[in-house]
Design a protein around this motif. Structure first.
Motif, short mmCIF file in Angstrom:
data_model
loop_
_atom_site.label_atom_id
_atom_site.label_comp_id
_atom_site.label_asym_id
_atom_site.label_seq_id
_atom_site.Cartn_x
_atom_site.Cartn_y
_atom_site.Cartn_z
N ASP A 166 13.11 16.04 31.12
CA ASP A 166 14.29 15.80 30.30
C ASP A 166 15.21 14.77 30.95
OD1 ASP A 166 13.94 17.70 28.04
OD2 ASP A 166 13.87 19.16 29.66
N ILE A 167 15.54 15.01 32.21
CA ILE A 167 16.39 14.04 32.92
C ILE A 167 15.80 13.78 34.31
CG2 ILE A 167 18.73 13.43 33.65
CD1 ILE A 167 19.83 15.68 31.94
N ALA A 168 15.60 12.50 34.62
CA ALA A 168 15.19 12.10 35.97
C ALA A 168 16.43 11.59 36.70
CB ALA A 168 14.12 11.02 35.91
N PHE A 169 16.70 12.15 37.86
CA PHE A 169 17.81 11.70 38.70
C PHE A 169 17.21 10.92 39.86
CE2 PHE A 169 19.28 15.51 36.52
CZ PHE A 169 20.55 15.16 36.08
N SER A 192 10.11 1.30 49.45
CA SER A 192 9.39 1.44 48.18
C SER A 192 9.96 2.58 47.33
CB SER A 192 7.91 1.70 48.45
OG SER A 192 7.23 1.94 47.24
N MET A 193 10.07 2.33 46.04
CA MET A 193 10.44 3.40 45.11
C MET A 193 9.23 3.81 44.27
SD MET A 193 14.36 2.55 43.97
CE MET A 193 14.52 4.02 42.97
N GLY A 194 8.07 3.77 44.90
CA GLY A 194 6.81 4.07 44.22
C GLY A 194 6.79 5.41 43.48
N TYR A 195 7.47 6.41 44.06
CA TYR A 195 7.49 7.73 43.39
C TYR A 195 8.41 7.74 42.19
CZ TYR A 195 5.32 9.43 47.66
OH TYR A 195 4.47 9.62 48.72
N ALA A 196 9.49 6.98 42.28
CA ALA A 196 10.52 7.05 41.25
C ALA A 196 10.13 6.29 39.98
CB ALA A 196 11.84 6.48 41.80
N MET A 197 9.34 5.23 40.15
CA MET A 197 9.09 4.35 39.01
C MET A 197 8.41 5.03 37.82
SD MET A 197 8.50 0.61 40.72
CE MET A 197 7.56 1.04 42.16
N PRO A 198 7.35 5.84 38.04
CA PRO A 198 6.76 6.49 36.86
C PRO A 198 7.77 7.40 36.15
CG PRO A 198 5.25 6.61 38.72
CD PRO A 198 6.56 6.09 39.25
N ASP A 199 8.61 8.10 36.91
CA ASP A 199 9.60 8.97 36.28
C ASP A 199 10.56 8.17 35.41
OD1 ASP A 199 8.35 10.56 38.26
OD2 ASP A 199 10.05 11.96 38.17
N SER A 200 10.89 6.96 35.85
CA SER A 200 11.83 6.15 35.06
C SER A 200 11.23 5.76 33.71
CB SER A 200 12.23 4.89 35.85
OG SER A 200 11.18 3.93 35.86
N ARG A 201 9.90 5.76 33.63
CA ARG A 201 9.25 5.37 32.37
C ARG A 201 8.92 6.56 31.48
NH1 ARG A 201 5.85 1.40 35.31
NH2 ARG A 201 7.45 0.06 36.23
N TYR A 202 8.81 7.76 32.06
CA TYR A 202 8.36 8.91 31.27
C TYR A 202 9.43 9.96 31.00
CZ TYR A 202 3.63 7.22 31.10
OH TYR A 202 2.51 6.48 30.82
N ALA A 203 10.58 9.88 31.65
CA ALA A 203 11.64 10.86 31.40
C ALA A 203 12.43 10.45 30.16
CB ALA A 203 12.56 10.94 32.61
N ASP A 204 12.91 11.45 29.41
CA ASP A 204 13.73 11.14 28.24
C ASP A 204 15.02 10.45 28.66
OD1 ASP A 204 11.94 12.17 26.44
OD2 ASP A 204 12.90 14.14 26.30
N CYS A 225 16.62 -1.76 34.00
CA CYS A 225 17.73 -1.33 33.16
C CYS A 225 17.27 -0.82 31.80
CB CYS A 225 18.77 -2.44 33.02
SG CYS A 225 18.23 -3.87 32.09
N GLU A 226 16.15 -1.32 31.30
CA GLU A 226 15.72 -0.87 29.97
C GLU A 226 15.33 0.61 29.97
OE1 GLU A 226 12.10 -2.05 28.24
OE2 GLU A 226 10.95 -2.05 30.09
N ASP A 227 15.09 1.18 31.17
CA ASP A 227 14.70 2.59 31.24
C ASP A 227 15.84 3.51 31.68
OD1 ASP A 227 11.96 2.15 30.58
OD2 ASP A 227 11.62 1.39 32.62
N VAL A 228 17.02 2.95 31.95
CA VAL A 228 18.08 3.73 32.58
C VAL A 228 19.21 4.00 31.60
CG1 VAL A 228 19.79 3.74 34.45
CG2 VAL A 228 17.50 2.78 34.85
N ASP A 229 19.64 5.27 31.56
CA ASP A 229 20.74 5.67 30.68
C ASP A 229 22.10 5.59 31.37
OD1 ASP A 229 18.20 7.46 29.85
OD2 ASP A 229 19.45 7.04 28.09
N CYS A 230 22.17 6.08 32.61
CA CYS A 230 23.45 6.16 33.30
C CYS A 230 23.30 5.73 34.76
CB CYS A 230 23.97 7.61 33.32
SG CYS A 230 24.27 8.30 31.69
N VAL A 231 24.41 5.24 35.33
CA VAL A 231 24.44 4.89 36.75
C VAL A 231 25.64 5.61 37.37
CG1 VAL A 231 24.67 3.03 38.44
CG2 VAL A 231 23.43 2.62 36.30
N VAL A 232 25.40 6.30 38.49
CA VAL A 232 26.49 6.99 39.19
C VAL A 232 26.54 6.46 40.62
CG1 VAL A 232 27.48 9.21 39.84
CG2 VAL A 232 25.96 9.08 37.87
N VAL A 233 27.75 6.15 41.08
CA VAL A 233 27.91 5.73 42.47
C VAL A 233 28.48 6.91 43.27
CG1 VAL A 233 29.00 4.08 44.04
CG2 VAL A 233 28.34 3.36 41.74
#
Lengths: 519, 99
Positions: A166-169, A192-204, A225-233
């Motif tokens: 549902d949500i990938a953080f 490397s963000m190798g683990y994070a990249m698939p989640d960015s494409r498959y999470a709602d 950016c096309e896969d990202v909903d929100c950015v938090v600093v």
């Protein structure tokens, strides 16, 4: 039902099309339609995707009871993000029945163990579980069994729709205001963000969490950016110094060096050791040392390594800098040297863990791997490997890429001491099967080298090179003669974790451990 | 042998065991081990065998095992008992209960 590695899988788990493991290539050629995340149209011009707080991002993404959330583990023991997000969800928002599908979980996530014990986190899916979370799982604290998947099995499960996030953080070392995110360019880099990249494409929904806001556009970006909903600093996303518990350096232990040299001899004696060969090692002491002994053998044959891939250490980067390795293709960096090297060197590039190991793809890198050097907690006389349960039956490890690389490589070599303390590494039957024996080709120990009888071609190579070898049964008997035969562990009926094969079938189950009594 | 005072042998390093003996009216044995589930029974049998061989019939014996082999365990139990009755520096029963 008994599966292809002889494990009895309870029938009640075999529902909704779930099958038992039938062999390493049983699903080859199967057709699969990729599951897709939901996406919302964004047509209007906007300033940015920045949120004031993690809570605001969670609210915007529709955080709700029973949802599945994900994290990546590039920061390993130095990760702050997973705990930070779970605290907000639980303490500030009162979310219940959370399902955590992280790429791996460990000592940085003891807060999550509290939430498991409190019944707030009801399920865990990960490629590895260490620390207190492993204890909580093994003592039956989850409402539903945990699911353990390999690095390739996880993106396969997302593609097949079996794991829907549902949500990938996603913690990112740097990001711009719209979510172009990278593992470098920040104050706390993970490489490397190798683990994070698939989640960015498959999470709602995808939330990028960073501590370094970079000017727009932060390119080249790993998460786009096309896969990202929100950015938090936030203040700090993690501590890169705690990615490795210690700097990976070549061991000085004479036993490790002896095993490493024997493994290098096996490599040099087999037909795939030619110019351009592909190679991966684990980050353990003896595995890393194998690479050192390969250098002189590459010199002697006047060949170079074509590609090293998987998890990368500074050690491998040195080897590339000295001209031994043409390309490094990197899913994860194990130390700060490798992190910087990924940024600085054009022949050292990032890849996704799906690209690396996903069996439900048109050909992952592991399918083209010549040599894989791995460690093991236990190997049995059928060559089955356990890297997840300790001698007390508690979940405390990670299959990671072990099953993927073992299945894909032409020659998979386990390097391990015969006994560790009083624990026999080579045993009659592993506690839990995480990698099927049919994928394991050679076992190198300090008491001898055994070749899987299924690999007569490798046996012939060793014989031709005059490299001595013994049977796996000889190694097992030798181990038991030193430490004694271990008593069988005692289990409750309750299944606390399911070990999925990389193709999604059930390889083994882990049951709740019974408290030990002397009676 | 009689446990006359509290004594200790061994360390908490991996592959070692720390054995503590104390005077008590009856013989009790407490075992912790990093390999308890697989080797608890054998550790207990080894410790009991050494205590019986040394003819120790009373005392509180605590073993904190970090994966020691049987030979190590035997040596640590023997040494702790000897120290508890001043038989470790001199009077070690070589050729007697120590073969």
């Amino acid at each position: 039902m008994i599966n292809a590695v002889g494990r009895d899988i309870p029938d009640y788990l075999l529902v909704d099309g779930k099958e038992v493991y039938q062999g390493r290539f049983a699903k080859d050629g199967q057709v699969l339609k990729r599951d897709a995340p939901t996406c919302v149209m964004n047509e209007k011009p906007v300033a940015d995707k920045l949120c004031e707080s993690i809570r605001e991002a969670c609210e915007r993404c529709g955080a709700h009871d029973g949802m599945t959330i994900s994290f990546h583990h590039a920061f390993r023991n130095g990760d702050y993000t997973a705990s930070m997000v779970c605290r907000v969800l639980v303490e500030e928002m009162g979310i219940k029945d959370l399902r955590v599908a992280a790429t791996s979980l460990g000592d940085a996530h003891n807060l999550l163990a509290d939430y498991i014990e409190q019944g707030i986190i009801v399920q865990v899916q990960a490629s590895g579980v260490r620390g207190r979370i492993g204890d909580a799982i093994s003592h039956g604290k989850l409402k539903e069994p945990a699911i353990i998947r390999s690095h390739g099995g996880r993106p396969r499960a997302m593609m097949a729709g079996e794991l829907h996030i549902d949500i990938a953080f996603l913690a990112a070392a740097s990001s711009d205001k719209v979510g172009n995110a990278s593992g470098n360019g920040g104050k706390n880099n993970c490489g490397s963000m190798g683990y994070a990249m698939p989640d960015s494409r498959y999470a709602d929904k995808v939330v990028v969490i960073t501590d370094t806001l970079a000017p727009f556009p932060n390119v080249p970006a790993s998460v786009k950016c096309e896969d990202v909903d929100c950015v938090v600093v936030v203040d700090e996303i993690g501590d890169p110094k705690r990615i490795g518990t210690k700097e990976a350096r070549v061991t000085q232990d004479p036993r490790d060096l002896m095993m490493a040299e024997r493994a290098a001899d096996v490599i040099a004696a087999t037909p795939w050791f030619v110019d351009g060969f592909s190679y991966q090692t684990g980050a353990g002491g003896p595995s890393l040392a194998v690479t050192r002994f390969l250098e002189e053998r590459m010199d002697a044959k006047e060949i170079k390594m074509g590609v090293a891939f998987g998890g990368i250490t500074g050690n491998m980067c040195d080897l590339q800098d000295r001209g031994y390795v043409r390309k490094i293709v990197d899913t994860q960096d194990f130390d700060t040297k490798a992190i910087a090297h990924l940024h600085d060197c054009p022949d050292h590039v990032e890849m996704t863990v799906s690209d690396y190991a996903n069996p439900a793809s048109k050909g992952a890198y592991v399918n083209y791997l010549d040599y894989m050097i791995l460690a093991a907690l236990e190997v049995d006389v059928n060559f089955n490997v356990n890297v997840i349960t300790g001698s007390d039956g508690v979940v405390r490890g990670a299959p990671g890429g072990h099953p993927d690389t073992a299945a894909g490589s032409k020659c998979c070599i386990i390097v391990t001491p015969l006994v560790r303390g009083r624990m026999p590494t080579v045993c009659k039957e592993v506690t839990t099967v995480t990698t099927p024996g049919e994928c394991i080709d050679v076992v190198v120990t300090d008491y001898g080298t055994a070749v899987n009888p299924a690999r007569q071609d490798i046996i012939d190579c060793l014989d031709a090179a005059g490299i001595p070898h013994v049977s796996i049964e000889y190694l097992q008997e030798k181990a038991y003669s030193i430490v004694g035969e271990p008593d069988p562990l005692k289990w409750e009926d309750k299944v606390v974790a399911i070990v999925e094969a990389r193709d999604g079938t059930i390889l083994d189950v882990i049951r709740q451990i019974k408290p030990y009594t002397f009676e | 042998m009689v446990i006359e005072k509290m004594a200790m042998a061994g360390t908490l390093e991996s592959s070692d065991a720390q054995v503590t003996v104390e005077p008590a009216d009856s013989l009790t044995l407490h075992i912790e081990s990093s390999v308890l589930n697989q080797y608890g029974r054998q550790i207990k049998a080894t410790v009991e065998e050494v205590l019986a061989r040394l003819d120790v019939t009373s005392g509180r014996v605590t073993v904190v095992d970090k994966g020691a082999l049987d030979c190590t365990l035997r040596a640590r139990v023997e040494c702790a008992v000897f120290r508890s009755c001043d038989a470790s520096m001199v009077n070690v029963p070589w050729g007697g209960v120590i073969q």
